[in-house]
Structures are given as C-alpha cells and as structure tokens.
Design an enzyme around this catalytic site. Structure first.
Site, PDB file in Angstrom:
ATOM      1  N   CYS A 286      -3.968  -0.580   8.161  1.00  0.00           N
ATOM      2  CA  CYS A 286      -3.142  -1.406   7.286  1.00  0.00           C
ATOM      3  C   CYS A 286      -1.662  -1.381   7.649  1.00  0.00           C
ATOM      4  CB  CYS A 286      -3.322  -0.969   5.833  1.00  0.00           C
ATOM      5  SG  CYS A 286      -5.026  -1.099   5.257  1.00  0.00           S
TER       6      CYS A 286
ATOM      7  N   HIS B 279       2.595  -3.596   1.429  1.00  0.00           N
ATOM      8  CA  HIS B 279       1.161  -3.547   1.706  1.00  0.00           C
ATOM      9  C   HIS B 279       0.401  -3.702   0.399  1.00  0.00           C
ATOM     10  CE1 HIS B 279      -2.754  -2.321   2.833  1.00  0.00           C
ATOM     11  NE2 HIS B 279      -2.631  -1.042   2.535  1.00  0.00           N
TER      12      HIS B 279
ATOM     13  N   ASN C 243      -7.450  -5.792  -0.962  1.00  0.00           N
ATOM     14  CA  ASN C 243      -6.709  -5.150   0.126  1.00  0.00           C
ATOM     15  C   ASN C 243      -7.105  -5.850   1.421  1.00  0.00           C
ATOM     16  OD1 ASN C 243      -5.760  -3.522   2.192  1.00  0.00           O
ATOM     17  ND2 ASN C 243      -6.306  -1.604   1.194  1.00  0.00           N
TER      18      ASN C 243
END
Length: 344
Positions: free
Chosen positions: A131, A270, A300
């Site tokens: 990520c 994020h 996500n």
C-alpha cells in the site's frame, strides 16, 4: 523500542527538488462489480455493523475474473492522459505501483506501456511496499522529472487484492477492494510547484505478508493447499504501526517544508481504514474534513487509495493553484512515507 528494533528502523527526510512539476491530469478506474457488506455476511462470520464500525467500509469493487491489474491501469490511464492533453507517444516514463502484478514476469509496467502505445517510455515497476508503493512511485517520478531529458511521467497505482485474499478469511475478506488510479506529471514553469519535502521510513515486520511464491517458499501443491499464497494480516500490528508512523511522518514532512502542519490544505492519505484515517488526523490536530475519504465506498484499494482521494478532490475543483498538500501512506514491511507538495 528494543535496541534490535532501533537498528532495523530506517528513517530519512529530504528537501524539495529544484525542478518544478505539476499534476497535469488524473484518472480513475473502478470495476463495475460492487460487493456490499450484506453480501459478505452471507459467506463470512461477520455483520454489516461490525464491518462498518471497525473499518468504515460499506462496499468495495471486484475486478472481473477475465481481467488483470494491467487492464485497470490502461482504463485509468485514458482519462488521465486526455485531461492532461498528453498522447501516449509523448510519455517519457510509465511507473506502475502494485503488489498484484499480472504475473511475476514480464513487467506489468511494460504490459501497460505496450497497450497504451507509449513506445519510447521507460517502464518501471514499484511492487513490494504494497500500500506504500504509490508513495514510493511518486517520489521516483518526481526525481525522474529532475532529468532534463524527461518531461512527462505517467504514474499508475493499482491493486487487485481480491486475487490474493482468502475468500473465507473474515480478517482480510472485508477490507480490500480493486481499483486503479492514474496521475500524469509534467514539468512546469510555475515556481515552487511540485515536491517541497518528503519523509520515508521502514521497520521490518511480517505483520502483513504473502508467505509463498518466492525463493524462500516456492510454489508447490502443498503451499497452494495450505493457502500460503493468500495475504495474511495482523490487524493489531497494522493499527499500531499506522497510527504511530503516519502522523509522525506527515509532521516531519511538513516541518521539513517549513509549514506548520495545520497550514497544509489537503491530506490525501492511504485509504486503509476510516478509523486509522480519523486517528491520524486527530493526532495531527487537523480537522478531519481536510482528508477526503473514499475507503467507505471503495474499501482498501492498496497503492491506489491515496490517489483516489486526490482524483476526487481535483474532479471537484477543490485543489487550487498554490495549495499545499500531503500524500501519505503505509504498507507491508512496514514501509511508510509522506510527500509535501504545492499544486501548480
């Protein structure tokens, strides 16, 4: 922190770069298939209330079985190039951030470059920061643009986590969504635009990992049967790392840029978990409204997450010339980073 832990901790700050650059265009691709919390409760031991309270996620997207990460990248690249007024032939580099590449070889960036017709572009893959790969890719792209022979870079951040998560695992099964985001970066004559400062760090942890498929644990029938090719995640370790490292890194980057953190206009973070995002902004003492949220409707989306927030803000016309903003993320490893930029 123990002495051993201190020895494994990597931390670096950096000043801004002399050659200014601009975000000339962005694009987004969301697969059409929507998976709601209610749908997940039919196969997982969970509830809509639990998912929403722990993650803030209501729904996420799933890529069609016959498509791959590169297909999402190409779909996101089109509108980004159009909005920037850039033809594929004018690209000097194509940088793809993903931990779910099409296959181990060849390069996913090369597959995308070929599909776009960007035949003169350098193809680069940024992969194993998961990520946080988008942050690393943006930092690499910013440095590429310091070279006088490079003027235009296409950055693509995309992940197809549905291909690496165990459909029976309630820990990972509720979090992740598939998406791709694109950013076209070009040199600009606007003084002080581009990267003002950055802060990156890392500390080795196996709290998030895919154990099999590499040289340590090659693919076998046994590893496949054991589910060792699926993503494994220690939720508590992720929470502790994210809520500590993200605000610390953002504050460091802002300080390095000579900005009080509360003077930063936008925070593109994020999109891992709404609670992590909220906690980060609380620790920074900055209104949460300055951090756009997409995790609630997309889940996500890995390296794409912070760029989905950037794209939505640009599409709304809310990112104005002269605005300062932060891009920040944390990924498996753990690796984290923050970039402080000024919009042209």
């Amino acid at each position: 922190m123990t002495v051993a832990e201190e020895q494994t901790l990597f931390h670096q700050t950096g000043a801004g770069l002399p050659v200014p650059f601009a975000v000339a265009g962005t694009g987004l691709h969301l697969p059409p298939t929507v998976v709601t919390n209610e749908q997940l409760t039919r196969t997982l031991d969970t509830s809509d209330a639990w998912i929403t309270s722990r993650t803030g996620i209501r729904e996420r997207r799933r890529l069609e079985p016959h498509l791959a990460t590169s297909d999402m990248c190409v779909a996101a690249a089109g509108p980004a190039l159009d909005s920037a007024g850039v033809a594929p032939a004018g690209l000097d580099a194509v940088v793809v951030a993903t931990y779910t590449g099409d296959q181990p070889l060849p390069s996913t960036a090369l597959i995308v470059k070929d599909a776009l017709g960007a035949h003169s572009a350098l193809a680069l893959d940024v992969t194993q920061a998961a990520c946080a790969s988008g942050i690393q890719a943006m930092l690499i792209a910013a440095h590429l643009l310091q070279n006088p022979s490079l003027t235009t870079v296409l950055l693509l951040a995309a992940d197809c986590a549905s291909r690496v998560t165990d459909p029976t695992d309630r820990t990972t099964g509720v979090f992740f969504g598939d998406a791709a985001a694109a950013v076209v970066l070009t040199r600009t004559d606007t003084p002080s635009a581009g990267l003002l400062s950055y802060d990156v760090g890392s500390q080795l942890s196996y709290g998030v990992q895919i154990p099999a498929g590499g040289s340590r644990l090659p693919t076998t029938a046994d590893t496949a049967a054991a589910g060792d090719h699926y993503l494994r995640m220690d939720g508590r370790a992720v929470w502790n790392a994210a809520t500590t490292r993200l605000p610390e890194s953002i504050a460091n980057a802002a300080r390095r840029a000579g900005l009080p953190v509360d003077r930063v206009r936008h925070f593109f973070l994020h999109q891992a978990n709404l609670n992590i995002l909220t906690e980060t902004m609380t620790v920074l003492g900055v209104p949460r409204e300055r951090a756009p949220v997409t995790v609630d409707r997309l889940g996500n989306t890995g390296s794409a997450g912070l760029f989905t927030a950037l794209h939505s803000t640009l599409a709304e016309g809310a990112l104005l010339p002269g605005d300062t903003y932060v891009l920040a993320g944390i990924g498996a490893g753990f690796q984290w980073g923050s970039l402080c930029l000024r919009h042209a």
